[in-house]
Design a protein around this motif. Structure first.
Motif, PDB file in Angstrom:
ATOM      1  N   ASP A   1       0.839  -1.188   0.000  1.00  0.00           N
ATOM      2  CA  ASP A   1       0.000   0.000   0.000  1.00  0.00           C
ATOM      3  C   ASP A   1       0.885   1.252   0.000  1.00  0.00           C
ATOM      4  OD1 ASP A   1      -1.745   1.981   0.484  1.00  0.00           O
ATOM      5  OD2 ASP A   1      -2.768   1.028   2.149  1.00  0.00           O
ATOM      6  N   PRO A   2       0.822   2.102  -1.031  1.00  0.00           N
ATOM      7  CA  PRO A   2       1.739   3.247  -1.072  1.00  0.00           C
ATOM      8  C   PRO A   2       1.363   4.399  -0.148  1.00  0.00           C
ATOM      9  CG  PRO A   2       0.335   3.255  -2.983  1.00  0.00           C
ATOM     10  CD  PRO A   2       0.001   2.008  -2.225  1.00  0.00           C
ATOM     11  N   ILE A   3       0.103   4.440   0.306  1.00  0.00           N
ATOM     12  CA  ILE A   3      -0.320   5.640   1.059  1.00  0.00           C
ATOM     13  C   ILE A   3       0.439   5.786   2.371  1.00  0.00           C
ATOM     14  CG2 ILE A   3      -2.296   6.895   1.965  1.00  0.00           C
ATOM     15  CD1 ILE A   3      -4.018   5.298   0.121  1.00  0.00           C
TER      16      ILE A   3
ATOM     17  N   PRO B   1     -12.107  10.624  -2.239  1.00  0.00           N
ATOM     18  CA  PRO B   1     -10.982  10.727  -1.315  1.00  0.00           C
ATOM     19  C   PRO B   1      -9.621  10.529  -1.964  1.00  0.00           C
ATOM     20  CG  PRO B   1     -11.937   8.548  -1.180  1.00  0.00           C
ATOM     21  CD  PRO B   1     -12.723   9.282  -2.219  1.00  0.00           C
ATOM     22  N   LEU B   2      -9.569  10.550  -3.317  1.00  0.00           N
ATOM     23  CA  LEU B   2      -8.262  10.358  -3.954  1.00  0.00           C
ATOM     24  C   LEU B   2      -7.322  11.493  -3.620  1.00  0.00           C
ATOM     25  CD1 LEU B   2      -9.229   9.200  -7.519  1.00  0.00           C
ATOM     26  CD2 LEU B   2      -8.207   7.868  -5.721  1.00  0.00           C
TER      27      LEU B   2
ATOM     28  N   TYR C   1      -7.115   4.585   9.525  1.00  0.00           N
ATOM     29  CA  TYR C   1      -6.675   4.187   8.195  1.00  0.00           C
ATOM     30  C   TYR C   1      -6.608   2.668   8.069  1.00  0.00           C
ATOM     31  CZ  TYR C   1      -4.221   3.676   3.915  1.00  0.00           C
ATOM     32  OH  TYR C   1      -3.910   3.292   2.648  1.00  0.00           O
TER      33      TYR C   1
ATOM     34  N   LEU D   1     -10.318   1.522   7.580  1.00  0.00           N
ATOM     35  CA  LEU D   1     -11.154   2.041   6.499  1.00  0.00           C
ATOM     36  C   LEU D   1     -10.380   2.321   5.224  1.00  0.00           C
ATOM     37  CD1 LEU D   1     -13.388   4.509   8.517  1.00  0.00           C
ATOM     38  CD2 LEU D   1     -13.849   2.164   7.893  1.00  0.00           C
ATOM     39  N   ARG D   2      -9.064   2.421   5.271  1.00  0.00           N
ATOM     40  CA  ARG D   2      -8.208   2.709   4.111  1.00  0.00           C
ATOM     41  C   ARG D   2      -8.642   3.984   3.402  1.00  0.00           C
ATOM     42  NH1 ARG D   2      -3.730  -0.646   4.445  1.00  0.00           N
ATOM     43  NH2 ARG D   2      -4.442  -2.131   5.958  1.00  0.00           N
TER      44      ARG D   2
ATOM     45  N   ASP E   1     -15.753  10.554   3.861  1.00  0.00           N
ATOM     46  CA  ASP E   1     -15.669   9.131   3.555  1.00  0.00           C
ATOM     47  C   ASP E   1     -15.591   8.321   4.844  1.00  0.00           C
ATOM     48  OD1 ASP E   1     -15.364   6.761   2.290  1.00  0.00           O
ATOM     49  OD2 ASP E   1     -13.372   7.145   1.486  1.00  0.00           O
TER      50      ASP E   1
ATOM     51  N   ARG F   1     -18.467   5.546   6.518  1.00  0.00           N
ATOM     52  CA  ARG F   1     -18.199   4.126   6.759  1.00  0.00           C
ATOM     53  C   ARG F   1     -17.747   3.832   8.177  1.00  0.00           C
ATOM     54  NH1 ARG F   1     -14.057   2.182   3.452  1.00  0.00           N
ATOM     55  NH2 ARG F   1     -13.403   4.157   2.577  1.00  0.00           N
TER      56      ARG F   1
ATOM     57  N   TYR G   1      -9.253  -5.086   1.186  1.00  0.00           N
ATOM     58  CA  TYR G   1      -9.453  -3.741   1.733  1.00  0.00           C
ATOM     59  C   TYR G   1     -10.865  -3.246   1.415  1.00  0.00           C
ATOM     60  CZ  TYR G   1      -4.378  -3.236   2.338  1.00  0.00           C
ATOM     61  OH  TYR G   1      -3.087  -3.373   2.725  1.00  0.00           O
ATOM     62  N   PRO G   2     -11.426  -2.425   2.283  1.00  0.00           N
ATOM     63  CA  PRO G   2     -12.762  -1.870   1.985  1.00  0.00           C
ATOM     64  C   PRO G   2     -12.698  -0.880   0.829  1.00  0.00           C
ATOM     65  CG  PRO G   2     -11.878  -0.930   3.986  1.00  0.00           C
ATOM     66  CD  PRO G   2     -10.964  -2.038   3.609  1.00  0.00           C
ATOM     67  N   HIS G   3     -13.787  -0.807   0.076  1.00  0.00           N
ATOM     68  CA  HIS G   3     -13.842   0.101  -1.083  1.00  0.00           C
ATOM     69  C   HIS G   3     -14.135   1.517  -0.639  1.00  0.00           C
ATOM     70  CE1 HIS G   3     -14.990  -3.659  -3.575  1.00  0.00           C
ATOM     71  NE2 HIS G   3     -13.761  -3.691  -3.128  1.00  0.00           N
ATOM     72  N   TYR G   4     -13.631   2.453  -1.412  1.00  0.00           N
ATOM     73  CA  TYR G   4     -13.813   3.836  -0.986  1.00  0.00           C
ATOM     74  C   TYR G   4     -15.121   4.427  -1.512  1.00  0.00           C
ATOM     75  CZ  TYR G   4     -12.148   5.663  -5.511  1.00  0.00           C
ATOM     76  OH  TYR G   4     -11.983   5.980  -6.832  1.00  0.00           O
ATOM     77  N   TYR G   5     -15.454   5.587  -0.966  1.00  0.00           N
ATOM     78  CA  TYR G   5     -16.742   6.214  -1.261  1.00  0.00           C
ATOM     79  C   TYR G   5     -16.488   7.678  -1.549  1.00  0.00           C
ATOM     80  CZ  TYR G   5     -20.846   8.817   0.493  1.00  0.00           C
ATOM     81  OH  TYR G   5     -21.863   9.706   0.679  1.00  0.00           O
TER      82      TYR G   5
ATOM     83  N   LEU H   1      -8.851   2.402  -2.049  1.00  0.00           N
ATOM     84  CA  LEU H   1      -8.057   3.577  -2.412  1.00  0.00           C
ATOM     85  C   LEU H   1      -6.663   3.195  -2.917  1.00  0.00           C
ATOM     86  CD1 LEU H   1      -8.609   6.536  -2.436  1.00  0.00           C
ATOM     87  CD2 LEU H   1      -7.737   6.698  -0.134  1.00  0.00           C
ATOM     88  N   PRO H   2      -5.895   2.376  -2.176  1.00  0.00           N
ATOM     89  CA  PRO H   2      -4.560   2.017  -2.702  1.00  0.00           C
ATOM     90  C   PRO H   2      -4.640   1.291  -4.026  1.00  0.00           C
ATOM     91  CG  PRO H   2      -4.980   0.949  -0.584  1.00  0.00           C
ATOM     92  CD  PRO H   2      -6.089   1.893  -0.805  1.00  0.00           C
TER      93      PRO H   2
END
Lengths: 111, 474, 174, 242, 115
Positions: A66-68, B66-67, B178, B181-182, B188, B192, D33-37, D49-50
């Protein structure tokens, strides 16, 4: 599922916290803050780890981690360094004014 | 149409520009800072008008959240940003009184302090909030020690230590969120948050709460406050009370309402707020030193704001926001006046200041500020306390209200004592006239306090949006 | 030593930097037009770096690059590497032997090299070869920590320590 | 007493956070991983997100190194804040270490070996630092490490020549110009495309040096800025010398 | 054919790396066994330099992509490691770190450097 991988970095944070509270020397306290910082950064990096994956650079074959968290930790490290620089210069200032770095002597606490 | 990002980009531009200007003219840099804060305050005012229509989202870099990072400005955020920049403008005039070198660096640090606080209020991204928190606190560390005497250094050192612990906690909270929820975008996260493990969620909340509590002067982590305020140059004490503290408490509100929308955990916030109020007010009563007294009083007031947030009804949160505005204006005024009194009396002790405020240019604003902070009608501070009380009443927190009232009485007592001393007759010969850099900001702040006290309708119009804020909107 | 123009020294620094840059960015898999871009970037960076540091880098500028000097330099490399390998076996012997065969001390030797870069090269060579380590150079005197002192006399110690290095370095640098 | 309290507190923190972190998976595949919104368009994505960054990052930013793509482009605003933090640190240290009456300090003579060596190496270290930050979008590295390497070149000069003193005016001018470049690049994006820090230059071919739009430009600015700031911090901390 | 060459190069590379690691190990043993700062520095400098060198060359041989870069790094290590050792040795001498009691001669003591 229970994971034990993060305990090391949490221990680092706890050790840093102990040093900050228990020690009475300014340099040691600043080092304690640094240890705490390192612990959190390590924790953050390990959150982004994916088993058997490599660095997210496109000319190496994947899968990638994961890059973040890596990007965030880059920021966090720079911030930590800045805080350290400022803390050290304040410590230098205290030393110039009082001639010591022991908190008890600075504050005039009797043992 | 104004973009919120300008509120951050322009001060940054001026801050990066000022070393170059500083090579030619140090005076130029000072006026540049006044200009920059005035410009910022104007922009924030326009932004407020816009945000009243509908919340403004400013997407940075062209990537959808959220990008990428997004700035999220609702009416409440806009008004706090406006008040912060307005007070910053007033204080930047008072900054002209600072003589100690290196003045160019001082100005840059001050401008970036303003920029960091504004950024904390505007941002809609959790990690970006952390970055701005750090911008604010590092600028504060540098400014707290600016006097370069023992008091200043020790206060700054305490601030650095506690501030670093706080930012470690914030980072831990971000890591917890993080990892589950990533994502880092606040909305966002809010959408969630229910999918998080309950224990992890509570830990994340506590970490963020304690972390931002450092800037918001919340109880266990506020021992830096009196020392840092006391040791800092006078304009900086004023700025501390109104810029980072307000940004910190707004971040707390974001954590509580926008991100976590807890309903059954708010008693924790109320208890922390109440402890803060008691700690602040009671210690303030015992203080002999003016700046320390004001610092502890500031802790007490911040506790009231946190309590208002914790009670959590529309009315109480409205009160908390009103209190934020009133406190930002009033405490800044009092600290500027305190700076003048200390300069005139050549001592920080309250008892040495007999009759020092008998010049009307200083006395009238001082009186207005003190009455507003005490919560007397018709000044701005009254509505805040009143709404918080009513909100608590409607929730049935009777014991807490009783304690709150008791603390307010203590507050009235020590402010009354202070006012009595500074207006006392005697040694008229020693009273000196303030110069323009002192009385202009005082009068600006006093006028605003009176106006929003007598005619609170505009503020109340903005605060109508508290309902959507509590429900998790911008 | 004759005076060398600044332009000459600048050109030398630029040349050194661009060579290092090209080596750094080269790889067998790189495409020609990609390498061209790297080269253009390298020219700009090298110009800036050379402008910052050409006064430090050399005193003789391009005269360093005479074929005779380069030839001697390449002749010097195997001698040096051989000495380094010998040094490591010497270290292995002293470290692993249970009796610790050491007899340390600081001795003084003299050199007839004049050029600072030459002196530095000699100092580095001495440090990396068996049993010796340069501590300080003052004018033509070298203070050397010797792990097994064989002679305290300046002349004799110098002959042992410097070995063949000085001869080669004199050709390269003088 | 204080020590016992500290130990208790440290153990408490350890336990409380350990209980939270044992629940967090380690090293799992990204597909879990959970999907983003997206809160603005109210849409849930079909990936996390990643995953989005790794899949579309090359098209979105033109950079090969995804960490750089995130640091400079997706979350470039954070990096602007980060640069500001470092700027603040250098300003703060400079203001705290400022001395009005310049007392001259005695300095010791340096080592001749170090002196000659640092003369030789100075330029090469600068070259290497520039190499790191110019290739930030292609390989690991970037403006911050590159800037640190450049600052180490100056640090070497400080070691070699105790009398060496970087000109503060020059440092702050290069600092300011680099910072202004960053902000102005952002503002140009705002004017051209309506987004602050928009990547308005053509992306070019991936893995080429001149690619990824404004990323190399910003990294060069960051590199220069970090280099001069760290040098300024070191210089301020050393105090005034003769 | 090229595949065979690559495999041979890779084997040679691994041999280089093993040699390098052996010397690095020697350096650390030397750190423990030597009696004073200066002797430790001796073993540490020499063995780590050659160790790092052969590790670098080994990496360059395993993946030719890295060969030019690792050669440059090798040159820099040869240039810098002795400088660092010399600086450290002199600094500890100036700071008053004593020579080991078995030392036979100390000519540096007589030198009066102006400060």
């Amino acid at each position: 599922m229970i994971q034990y991988y993060y305990l090391g970095s949490i221990a680092l944070i706890a050790i840093g916290m102990y040093i900050v509270i228990a020690k009475r020397n300014l340099i040691k306290i600043i080092l304690g803050l640094d240890i705490m910082d390192t612990g959190v950064n390590l924790l953050f990096i390990s959150i982004g780890y994916v088993k058997n994956a490599t660095a997210p650079i496109e000319n190496v074959p994947g899968p990638y981690v994961d890059p973040i968290p890596q990007a965030l930790v880059l920021t966090a490290i720079v911030i930590g360094v800045s805080v350290m620089a400022l803390a050290l210069s304040i410590a230098i200032g205290i030393y110039k004014k009082t001639g010591t770095l022991e908190l008890d002597e600075i504050l005039g606490v009797k043992k | 149409m104004i973009r919120p990002v300008l509120l951050i980009a322009l001060p940054l531009f001026f801050a990066f520009l000022s070393p170059i200007i500083g090579i030619w003219s140090k005076k130029g840099v000072r006026y540049l800072i006044i200009f920059a804060t005035a410009l910022n305050a104007t922009l924030a005012g326009i932004l407020l008008l816009e945000a009243l229509q509908k919340p403004v989202f400013d997407i940075i870099g062209g990537f959808q959240p959220p990008l990428g990072i997004v700035l999220m400005v609702g009416p409440l955020g806009a008004i706090i940003a406006f008040i912060i920049n307005l007070v910053a403008f007033a204080i930047s005039i008072y900054n002209l009184k600072v003589e100690k070198e290196p003045i160019v660096r001082y100005s840059m640090l001050y401008l970036l302090l303003v920029m960091g606080s504004t950024g904390m209020v505007l941002t809609g991204d959790l990690f970006n909030l952390f970055v701005f928190l750090e911008v604010t606190s590092i600028a504060s560390y540098g400014l707290a020690a600016y006097n370069k005497d023992k008091k200043g250094y020790l206060g700054a050192m305490k601030y650095v230590i506690i501030g670093s612990i706080g930012s470690t906690f914030v980072l831990l909270g971000i890591a917890l969120i993080y990892s589950q929820l990533r994502t880092l975008n606040m909305l966002d996260i809010a959408a969630r948050i229910g999918t998080m493990d309950p224990y992890v969620k509570i830990m994340a909340f506590t970490s963020l709460f304690l972390g931002f509590g450092v800037e918001a002067e919340m109880f266990p982590l506020n021992t830096w406050v009196p020392d840092a305020y006391d040791g800092a140059p006078h304009p900086i004490s004023a700025a501390f009370a109104s810029l980072p503290a307000k940004a910190g408490v707004f971040a707390l509100a974001r954590v509580i309402f926008t991100m976590f929308s807890f309903t059954n955990f708010l008693w924790f916030v109320v208890v922390m707020g109440l402890l803060t109020v008691f700690f602040g007010e009671i210690v303030a009563y015992t203080q002999k030193d003016l700046k320390r007294m004001l610092a502890y009083s500031s802790i007490g007031q911040m506790g009231m704001i946190i309590m208002g947030l914790g009670i959590g009804t529309t009315l109480a949160v409205e009160g908390a926001f009103y209190q934020m505005i009133a406190h930002a204006l009033g405490k800044a005024l009092l600290f500027i006046a305190a700076g003048f009194l200390i300069y005139a009396a050549r001592s920080g002790k309250i008892e040495d200041m007999k009759g020092m405020a008998r010049n009307p240019l200083i006395g009238i604003p001082l009186l207005i500020g003190a009455l507003s902070i005490m919560g007397m009608p018709p000044f701005a501070g009254f509505y805040g306390k009143f709404f918080i009380l009513m909100g608590g009443f409607s929730q049935g927190y009777y014991a807490i209200i009783a304690l709150f009232l008791a603390a307010s009485i203590v507050e009235v007592a020590y402010y009354a004592r202070f006012i009595k001393i500074v207006f006392e007759r005697g040694n008229e010969s020693k009273v000196i006239r303030p110069d323009a850099a002192t009385y202009v900001p005082l009068i600006i702040l006093a006028i605003i306090i009176v106006v929003i006290g007598v005619y609170p309708k505009p503020i109340l119009t903005v605060l109508q949006h508290v309902g959507t804020f509590i429900a998790g909107g911008a | 030593m004759k005076k060398v123009s600044n332009a000459n020294r600048f050109a030398y620094a630029f040349l050194a930097f661009i060579i290092v840059w090209c080596t750094l960015t080269f790889s067998p898999r790189i495409k020609p037009d990609q390498y061209l871009e790297e080269f253009i970037g390298g020219v700009v960076i090298s110009l800036i770096a050379a402008a910052l540091s050409y006064k430090h880098l050399s005193q003789r500028g391009l005269y360093n690059l005479s074929p005779k000097r380069i030839g001697w330099f390449f002749a010097y490399i195997p001698v040096f590497i051989w000495a380094m390998i010998k040094a490591n076996f010497d270290v292995a012997y002293r470290v692993l032997s249970p009796k610790k065969p050491i007899k340390p001390g600081i001795v003084r030797i003299r050199t007839n090299l004049k050029n600072p870069a030459g002196k530095l090269a000699l100092a580095n060579s001495i440090t990396l070869t068996p049993g010796t380590m340069t501590m300080q150079i003052i004018d033509d005197k070298y203070y050397i920590h010797w792990i097994y002192v064989q002679s305290e006399d300046e002349k004799e110690a110098g002959d042992i320590i410097k070995g063949e290095f000085e001869k080669y370095l004199k050709e390269v640098f003088e | 007493m204080k020590k016992a309290l500290a130990i208790v507190l440290a153990i408490l923190i350890f336990i409380v956070f350990a209980l939270a972190f044992v629940k967090i998976p380690f090293g799992e595949k990204m597909s879990t991983y959970p999907h983003y919104y997206n809160p603005i368009t109210n849409q849930t994505s079909n990936m996390s997100l990643p995953q989005h960054y790794l899949t579309y990052g090359k098209n979105d930013t033109g950079a090969t190194n995804m960490v750089t793509a995130i640091v400079v482009d997706y979350r470039g605003f954070d990096t602007l804040g980060e640069v500001t933090v470092l700027f603040l640190a250098s300003t703060g240290v400079g203001s705290l270490m400022y001395v009005e009456n310049k007392v001259k300090k005695k300095v010791r003579r340096s080592n001749a070996v170090v002196e000659t060596g640092s003369k030789l190496l100075f330029g090469f270290i600068i070259l290497f630092g520039a190499y790191i930050f110019i290739h930030g979008h292609l390989t690991p590295g970037g403006g911050f490490p590159g800037g640190a390497v450049i600052a180490s070149a100056f640090l070497l000069l400080y070691l070699a020549y105790p009398k060496f003193h970087a000109k503060h005016e020059k440092l702050s001018v290069s600092e300011s110009i680099a910072g202004l470049t960053f902000v102005i690049v952002g503002l140009i994006g705002l004017i051209i495309a309506g987004y602050f820090l928009y990547n308005f230059l053509p992306f070019g071919l991936p893995t080429y040096l001149f690619s990824a739009g404004v990323i190399p430009l910003i990294y060069v600015a960051i590199g220069v800025k970090v280099g001069s700031e760290l040098t300024a911090i070191v210089d301020s901390m050393m105090g005034v010398r003769e | 054919m090229t595949a065979v060459v690559y495999i041979i190069l890779e084997i040679i590379g691994y041999i280089f790396i093993s040699i390098g690691t052996f010397f690095l190990l020697l350096a650390s043993i030397g750190l423990i066994r030597m009696p004073d700062v200066y002797n430790r520095m001796q073993t540490a400098t020499k063995a780590t330099t050659l160790g790092a060198l052969s590790v670098l060359v080994g990496i360059g041989l395993i993946d030719l992509w890295w060969l030019p870069k690792s050669l440059i790094l090798a040159i820099f290590i040869v240039l810098t490691a002795p400088i660092g050792a010399s600086a450290l040795a002199r600094a500890s001498y100036k700071h008053g770190v004593k020579l080991w009691k078995g030392s036979v001669v100390d000519k540096y003591k007589d030198e009066k450097e102006e400060d």
